[in-house]
Design an enzyme around this catalytic site. Structure first.
Site, PDB file in Angstrom:
ATOM      1  N   SER A 146       0.898  -1.002   0.011  1.00 22.96           N
ATOM      2  CA  SER A 146      -0.067  -0.002   0.030  1.00 22.96           C
ATOM      3  C   SER A 146       1.034   1.437   0.003  1.00 22.96           C
ATOM      4  O   SER A 146       1.914   1.379   0.637  1.00 22.96           O
ATOM      5  CB  SER A 146      -0.929   0.069   1.257  1.00 22.96           C
ATOM      6  OG  SER A 146      -1.607   1.193   1.347  1.00 22.96           O
ATOM      7  N   VAL A 147       0.308   2.512  -0.902  1.00 23.56           N
ATOM      8  CA  VAL A 147       0.958   3.474  -1.023  1.00 23.56           C
ATOM      9  C   VAL A 147       0.314   4.566   0.233  1.00 23.56           C
ATOM     10  O   VAL A 147       1.066   5.462   0.410  1.00 23.56           O
ATOM     11  CB  VAL A 147       1.060   4.177  -2.278  1.00 23.56           C
ATOM     12  CG1 VAL A 147       1.578   3.392  -3.317  1.00 23.56           C
ATOM     13  CG2 VAL A 147      -0.336   4.624  -2.629  1.00 23.56           C
ATOM     14  N   LYS A 169     -14.075  -4.457   2.895  1.00 23.33           N
ATOM     15  CA  LYS A 169     -14.809  -3.320   2.412  1.00 23.33           C
ATOM     16  C   LYS A 169     -16.538  -3.401   2.705  1.00 23.33           C
ATOM     17  O   LYS A 169     -17.169  -2.516   3.079  1.00 23.33           O
ATOM     18  CB  LYS A 169     -14.768  -3.014   1.257  1.00 23.33           C
ATOM     19  CG  LYS A 169     -13.461  -1.950   0.888  1.00 23.33           C
ATOM     20  CD  LYS A 169     -13.286  -1.406  -0.483  1.00 23.33           C
ATOM     21  CE  LYS A 169     -11.897  -0.868  -0.775  1.00 23.33           C
ATOM     22  NZ  LYS A 169     -12.240  -0.157  -2.232  1.00 23.33           N
ATOM     23  N   GLY A 222     -16.617  -1.780 -16.740  1.00 28.17           N
ATOM     24  CA  GLY A 222     -16.522  -2.609 -15.326  1.00 28.17           C
ATOM     25  C   GLY A 222     -17.699  -2.253 -14.501  1.00 28.17           C
ATOM     26  O   GLY A 222     -18.422  -1.303 -14.742  1.00 28.17           O
ATOM     27  N   ALA A 223     -17.790  -3.274 -13.407  1.00 27.05           N
ATOM     28  CA  ALA A 223     -18.926  -3.086 -12.536  1.00 27.05           C
ATOM     29  C   ALA A 223     -18.643  -3.823 -11.302  1.00 27.05           C
ATOM     30  O   ALA A 223     -19.327  -4.115 -10.462  1.00 27.05           O
ATOM     31  CB  ALA A 223     -20.189  -3.871 -13.136  1.00 27.05           C
ATOM     32  N   GLY A 275     -15.185  -3.074  -7.891  1.00 25.05           N
ATOM     33  CA  GLY A 275     -14.947  -2.583  -6.673  1.00 25.05           C
ATOM     34  C   GLY A 275     -14.511  -1.278  -7.069  1.00 25.05           C
ATOM     35  O   GLY A 275     -14.485  -0.013  -6.208  1.00 25.05           O
ATOM     36  N   GLY A 307      -4.692   6.203 -13.318  1.00 27.11           N
ATOM     37  CA  GLY A 307      -5.345   6.083 -12.061  1.00 27.11           C
ATOM     38  C   GLY A 307      -4.836   6.591 -10.776  1.00 27.11           C
ATOM     39  O   GLY A 307      -5.338   6.684  -9.674  1.00 27.11           O
ATOM     40  N   GLN A 361      -8.848   9.677  -3.532  1.00 25.81           N
ATOM     41  CA  GLN A 361      -9.514   9.084  -2.528  1.00 25.81           C
ATOM     42  C   GLN A 361      -9.002   9.243  -1.028  1.00 25.81           C
ATOM     43  O   GLN A 361      -9.448   9.447  -0.016  1.00 25.81           O
ATOM     44  CB  GLN A 361      -9.691   7.643  -3.033  1.00 25.81           C
ATOM     45  CG  GLN A 361      -8.512   6.660  -3.042  1.00 25.81           C
ATOM     46  CD  GLN A 361      -7.842   6.205  -1.651  1.00 25.81           C
ATOM     47  OE1 GLN A 361      -8.638   6.015  -0.821  1.00 25.81           O
ATOM     48  NE2 GLN A 361      -6.723   5.900  -1.485  1.00 25.81           N
TER      49      GLN A 361
END
Length: 310
Positions: free
Chosen positions: A42-43, A93, A153-154, A156, A278, A285
Site C-alpha cells: 500500500s502507498v 470493505k 467495469g462493474a 470495486g 489512476g 480518495q
C-alpha cells in the site's frame, strides 16, 4: 467518557521525520490506519504520513493486516484506543459494515466502506474511492455534472465511480460489463442510482462491441475501471482503435501501473485532450479520507509527486 483530544489530530509542532523521533511522535499523537490483507504494497502510509508532516499535524498512519474473524476486534480497537479512524481495503470493505454505527449516503448506496471516522466513539463508514475519481478530474478543470459517461467495469472501482458521479450530477452513466459475478449486483446498483438520483444509469453487455463503441463515441467521458491495462494485461485495451474516441472527450484509466496504459496510448493517437491514469484517483480518495479525519485539505500536488516517485 473519551478524552476529546483522541478525536482531533492537533497542530502540535512537528519538525519532520528526519529529526529525532520525539519531535514528531509524542503522547498526543493520534493514530489512523489501514485494515486490509494483503497490505504491505500500500502507498497509503506514504501518502498520509507525508501529508501529516507537511501540514504539521500530530498524526501517524500505520498498516494492520486484518481480515476474517479478526476484523470485529480491530473495529472495537478503533473505539477503545481512541483512533481517529481507518481506511479499509480488500477483503474488508463489505465485511466491516455490520460493526459500524452508521454509513454516509455514498457508502450506503455502494454497499462498501473504505474509510471509517471515529467521532467520540461513534463510527461512521464512508466510501471515498468514487469521489476521489471525481475530484481528480475536477483538479484539472473537468466536471462530471451534466455529462454522459461510459464506464467499463462493474466491480470495486466502477460502482463507487458510478455512484459518486451520479450524486455529483452526471446526466447519464452507461455501465458496460461482461456477464460475470458482478453482473447481478450491478443491476441492483443501477436501479438504486436511478431511484436515488436524477442520473439515468444503465447496465449493458460488454459482449455487444458495437453498442460499446457507439456509447463511447457519444460520451463526454470514458472511464475504464477494469483491470485491463495492468500486468499481465498491460498490452491490452478494451478500446481497440483511436477511431472509437474523439478529441474533446475525457479518457480516464483507473490503472496507475504502468503510468501510461495501452488505452492512454490509443487516446493520444486519437488526439484526446484530457487523458488520465489512476494515480489521480488513488491520491484523490486518500485526500477525501484525510479531510474526513482532519478537516484539512491534503496538499495534493505535493503528495502526488511523492507517490509517483515512490
Amino acid at each position: 467518557m473519551q478524552d476529546e483530544r483522541n478525536n482531533d489530530i492537533n497542530e502540535t509542532a512537528i519538525t519532520g521525520v528526519t529529526g529525532p523521533i520525539t519531535d514528531w511522535l509524542d503522547g498526543h499523537t493520534i493514530l489512523v490506519g489501514l485494515l486490509a490483507n494483503p497490505i504491505r504494497h500500500s502507498v497509503s502510509p506514504t501518502m498520509h504520513n507525508n501529508a501529516f508532516a507537511k501540514l504539521g499535524l500530530n498524526g501517524l498512519y500505520l498498516c494492520f493486516e486484518v481480515e476474517g474473524d479478526r476484523l470485529e476486534g480491530a473495529v472495537k480497537a478503533i473505539r477503545m484506543l481512541g483512533m481517529r479512524g481507518a481506511n479499509v481495503s480488500m477483503p474488508n470493505k463489505k465485511a466491516i459494515i455490520p460493526y459500524l454505527d452508521k454509513l454516509d449516503k455514498t457508502a450506503e448506496m455502494c454497499g462498501a466502506v473504505n474509510t471509517v471516522v471515529n467521532d467520540h466513539g461513534v463510527l461512521t463508514g464512508y466510501t471515498t474511492d468514487g469521489i476521489g475519481w471525481v475530484n481528480s478530474l475536477k483538479e484539472d478543470g473537468q466536471e462530471v455534472a451534466g455529462k454522459v459517461i461510459t464506464l467499463a467495469g462493474a466491480g470495486g472501482a466502477a460502482i463507487p465511480i458510478a455512484v459518486s458521479s451520479a450524486l455529483a450530477g452526471a446526466a447519464e452513466i452507461r455501465i458496460f460489463n461482461i456477464h460475470d459475478r458482478n453482473w447481478e449486483p450491478a443491476k441492483e446498483k443501477v436501479a438504486l442510482i436511478n431511484q436515488e438520483t436524477d442520473c439515468r444509469c444503465s447496465l449493458n453487455a460488454m459482449e455487444n462491441k458495437e453498442a460499446f463503441k457507439k456509447s463511447i463515441a457519444e460520451s463526454d467521458i470514458y472511464c475504464d475501471a477494469t483491470g485491463v491495462g495492468m500486468p499481465p494485461l498491460d498490452d491490452l485495451s478494451l478500446v481497440e482503435d483511436p477511431s472509437w474516441l474523439h478529441e474533446d472527450m475525457v479518457v480516464s484509466d483507473t490503472v496507475y501501473q504502468p503510468r501510461e496504459t495501452k488505452l492512454m496510448k490509443i487516446a493520444k493517437k486519437a488526439g484526446v485532450k484530457h487523458i488520465y491514469n489512476g494515480l489521480g484517483m488513488v491520491v484523490g480518495q486518500g485526500a477525501a479520507s484525510f479531510k474526513l479525519w482532519t478537516g484539512k485539505e491534503m496538499p495534493v500536488d505535493y503528495i502526488s509527486k511523492i507517490v509517483d516517485e515512490a
